[in-house]
Design a protein around this motif. Structure first.
Motif, PDB file in Angstrom:
ATOM      1  N   LEU A  20       0.839  -0.987   0.010  1.00  0.00           N
ATOM      2  CA  LEU A  20       0.075   0.130  -0.077  1.00  0.00           C
ATOM      3  C   LEU A  20       0.841   1.314  -0.052  1.00  0.00           C
ATOM      4  CD1 LEU A  20      -2.635   1.265   0.054  1.00  0.00           C
ATOM      5  CD2 LEU A  20      -2.724   1.292   2.623  1.00  0.00           C
ATOM      6  N   LEU A  21       1.909   1.391   1.025  1.00  0.00           N
ATOM      7  CA  LEU A  21       2.734   2.603   0.622  1.00  0.00           C
ATOM      8  C   LEU A  21       3.546   2.452  -0.389  1.00  0.00           C
ATOM      9  CD1 LEU A  21       3.917   2.372   4.425  1.00  0.00           C
ATOM     10  CD2 LEU A  21       2.512   3.934   3.449  1.00  0.00           C
ATOM     11  N   GLY A  22       4.089   1.479  -0.940  1.00  0.00           N
ATOM     12  CA  GLY A  22       4.658   1.450  -2.138  1.00  0.00           C
ATOM     13  C   GLY A  22       3.862   2.001  -3.081  1.00  0.00           C
ATOM     14  N   ASP A  23       2.608   1.410  -3.318  1.00  0.00           N
ATOM     15  CA  ASP A  23       1.699   2.213  -4.291  1.00  0.00           C
ATOM     16  C   ASP A  23       1.401   3.498  -4.359  1.00  0.00           C
ATOM     17  OD1 ASP A  23      -0.344   1.631  -6.726  1.00  0.00           O
ATOM     18  OD2 ASP A  23      -1.578   2.376  -5.045  1.00  0.00           O
ATOM     19  N   THR A  24       1.226   3.938  -2.986  1.00  0.00           N
ATOM     20  CA  THR A  24       1.066   5.309  -2.557  1.00  0.00           C
ATOM     21  C   THR A  24       2.245   6.293  -3.051  1.00  0.00           C
ATOM     22  OG1 THR A  24      -0.514   4.764  -0.903  1.00  0.00           O
ATOM     23  CG2 THR A  24       0.306   7.007  -0.865  1.00  0.00           C
ATOM     24  N   VAL A  25       3.287   5.941  -3.000  1.00  0.00           N
ATOM     25  CA  VAL A  25       4.431   6.529  -3.395  1.00  0.00           C
ATOM     26  C   VAL A  25       4.517   6.734  -5.084  1.00  0.00           C
ATOM     27  CG1 VAL A  25       7.153   6.167  -3.562  1.00  0.00           C
ATOM     28  CG2 VAL A  25       6.070   6.096  -1.483  1.00  0.00           C
ATOM     29  N   VAL A  26       4.321   5.620  -5.485  1.00  0.00           N
ATOM     30  CA  VAL A  26       4.308   5.637  -7.018  1.00  0.00           C
ATOM     31  C   VAL A  26       3.281   6.290  -7.597  1.00  0.00           C
ATOM     32  CG1 VAL A  26       3.995   3.989  -9.126  1.00  0.00           C
ATOM     33  CG2 VAL A  26       5.652   3.111  -7.003  1.00  0.00           C
ATOM     34  N   GLU A  27       2.131   6.178  -7.234  1.00  0.00           N
ATOM     35  CA  GLU A  27       1.045   7.029  -7.734  1.00  0.00           C
ATOM     36  C   GLU A  27       1.307   8.256  -7.539  1.00  0.00           C
ATOM     37  OE1 GLU A  27      -2.869   5.379  -7.646  1.00  0.00           O
ATOM     38  OE2 GLU A  27      -2.145   3.474  -7.625  1.00  0.00           O
ATOM     39  N   SER A  28       1.780   8.773  -6.084  1.00  0.00           N
ATOM     40  CA  SER A  28       1.775  10.098  -6.017  1.00  0.00           C
ATOM     41  C   SER A  28       2.928  10.687  -6.705  1.00  0.00           C
ATOM     42  CB  SER A  28       2.398  10.553  -4.506  1.00  0.00           C
ATOM     43  OG  SER A  28       1.394   9.871  -3.454  1.00  0.00           O
ATOM     44  N   ILE A  29       4.052  10.131  -7.007  1.00  0.00           N
ATOM     45  CA  ILE A  29       4.828  10.763  -7.889  1.00  0.00           C
ATOM     46  C   ILE A  29       4.510  10.767  -9.386  1.00  0.00           C
ATOM     47  CG2 ILE A  29       7.530  10.106  -8.970  1.00  0.00           C
ATOM     48  CD1 ILE A  29       8.123   9.096  -6.193  1.00  0.00           C
ATOM     49  N   LEU A  30       3.776   9.829  -9.800  1.00  0.00           N
ATOM     50  CA  LEU A  30       3.267   9.828 -11.339  1.00  0.00           C
ATOM     51  C   LEU A  30       2.223  11.171 -11.362  1.00  0.00           C
ATOM     52  CD1 LEU A  30       2.746   6.037 -11.999  1.00  0.00           C
ATOM     53  CD2 LEU A  30       4.690   7.696 -12.746  1.00  0.00           C
ATOM     54  N   ILE A  31       1.324  11.378 -10.234  1.00  0.00           N
ATOM     55  CA  ILE A  31       0.593  12.311 -10.456  1.00  0.00           C
ATOM     56  C   ILE A  31       1.232  13.774 -10.430  1.00  0.00           C
ATOM     57  CG2 ILE A  31      -1.283  13.668  -8.992  1.00  0.00           C
ATOM     58  CD1 ILE A  31      -2.326  10.920  -8.391  1.00  0.00           C
ATOM     59  N   ALA A  32       2.301  13.759  -9.622  1.00  0.00           N
ATOM     60  CA  ALA A  32       3.235  15.158  -9.515  1.00  0.00           C
ATOM     61  C   ALA A  32       3.818  15.402 -10.845  1.00  0.00           C
ATOM     62  CB  ALA A  32       4.171  15.116  -8.226  1.00  0.00           C
ATOM     63  N   GLN A  33       3.954  14.331 -11.557  1.00  0.00           N
ATOM     64  CA  GLN A  33       4.590  14.446 -12.822  1.00  0.00           C
ATOM     65  C   GLN A  33       3.614  14.538 -13.798  1.00  0.00           C
ATOM     66  OE1 GLN A  33       6.960  10.696 -12.888  1.00  0.00           O
ATOM     67  NE2 GLN A  33       8.828  11.746 -12.367  1.00  0.00           N
ATOM     68  N   GLY A  34       2.311  14.345 -13.558  1.00  0.00           N
ATOM     69  CA  GLY A  34       1.375  14.685 -14.668  1.00  0.00           C
ATOM     70  C   GLY A  34       1.109  13.620 -15.595  1.00  0.00           C
ATOM     71  N   ARG A  35       1.757  12.259 -15.110  1.00  0.00           N
ATOM     72  CA  ARG A  35       1.581  11.180 -15.808  1.00  0.00           C
ATOM     73  C   ARG A  35       0.453  10.410 -15.378  1.00  0.00           C
ATOM     74  NH1 ARG A  35       7.377   8.476 -15.552  1.00  0.00           N
ATOM     75  NH2 ARG A  35       6.299   6.682 -16.254  1.00  0.00           N
ATOM     76  N   LEU A  36      -0.291  11.040 -14.366  1.00  0.00           N
ATOM     77  CA  LEU A  36      -1.482  10.301 -14.061  1.00  0.00           C
ATOM     78  C   LEU A  36      -2.331  11.284 -13.740  1.00  0.00           C
ATOM     79  CD1 LEU A  36      -2.350   7.138 -13.592  1.00  0.00           C
ATOM     80  CD2 LEU A  36      -1.377   7.363 -11.106  1.00  0.00           C
ATOM     81  N   ALA A  37      -3.925  11.202 -13.721  1.00  0.00           N
ATOM     82  CA  ALA A  37      -4.610  12.285 -13.273  1.00  0.00           C
ATOM     83  C   ALA A  37      -4.923  11.951 -11.562  1.00  0.00           C
ATOM     84  CB  ALA A  37      -6.004  12.150 -14.046  1.00  0.00           C
ATOM     85  N   GLU A  38      -5.335  10.605 -11.222  1.00  0.00           N
ATOM     86  CA  GLU A  38      -5.647  10.863  -9.794  1.00  0.00           C
ATOM     87  C   GLU A  38      -5.190   9.262  -9.540  1.00  0.00           C
ATOM     88  OE1 GLU A  38     -10.232   9.286 -10.830  1.00  0.00           O
ATOM     89  OE2 GLU A  38      -9.936  11.357 -10.532  1.00  0.00           O
TER      90      GLU A  38
END
Length: 158
Positions: free
Chosen positions: A104-122
């Motif tokens: 869960l923490l790993g996924d949160t890190v990955v998704e947070s970074i991808l959102i910050a980079q604009g590669r994921l919307a949410e």
């Protein structure tokens, strides 16, 4: 190979991945990164980019706490049935509970970074699957401990 050893290796690999992924992506992050998400996965809080290090730090703390608990099965601070007070059983349960937390923490890190980079919307719905897995594993472990504890109490009365 023992199941607990296999789980420990997976947990160590996940923790290393969380730190390495964060470290590799840190320089590419904008100065403001998402730090909180609504239930629907949309960003509803932002912070300075250095706050991205909180999740790896939390993952490390949880890792060390659960690894430490399994080292001393006779600790008076550990409230588990007597049948769980052997190192192998305790390791199996602690490492089993650690796995979904690190996922869960790993996924949160990955998704947070991808959102910050604009590669994921949410945030994706995998978070809900991992939360369900985490609560399911922890619930199973607690249920098993309560069942064993009750059996021990009944056996001592007879």
């Amino acid at each position: 190979m023992k199941t607990s050893t296999f789980l420990l290796i997976i947990n160590i690999a996940l923790l290393i991945f969380i730190w390495v992924f964060t470290g590799v992506k840190y320089a590419e992050l904008p100065e403001i990164v998402p730090s909180h998400f609504a239930v629907n996965g949309k960003v509803d809080g932002e912070s300075a980019k250095n706050t991205i290090w909180f999740l790896p730090a939390i993952a490390t703390f949880v890792f060390l706490a659960l690894i430490g608990v399994s080292r001393n099965p006779d600790s008076p601070l550990l409230h588990v049935p007597q049948s769980f007070r052997n190192k192998e059983t305790l390791k199996l349960y602690m490492y089993s509970m650690l796995l979904p937390v690190l996922l869960l923490l790993g996924d949160t890190v990955v998704e947070s970074i991808l959102i910050a980079q604009g590669r994921l919307a949410e945030m994706t719905n995998i978070v809900f699957v991992l939360l369900a897995l985490m609560f399911g594993v922890m619930g199973f472990c607690i249920f098993k401990m309560l069942k064993e504890s009750r059996t021990e109490i009944l056996n001592t009365k007879n």
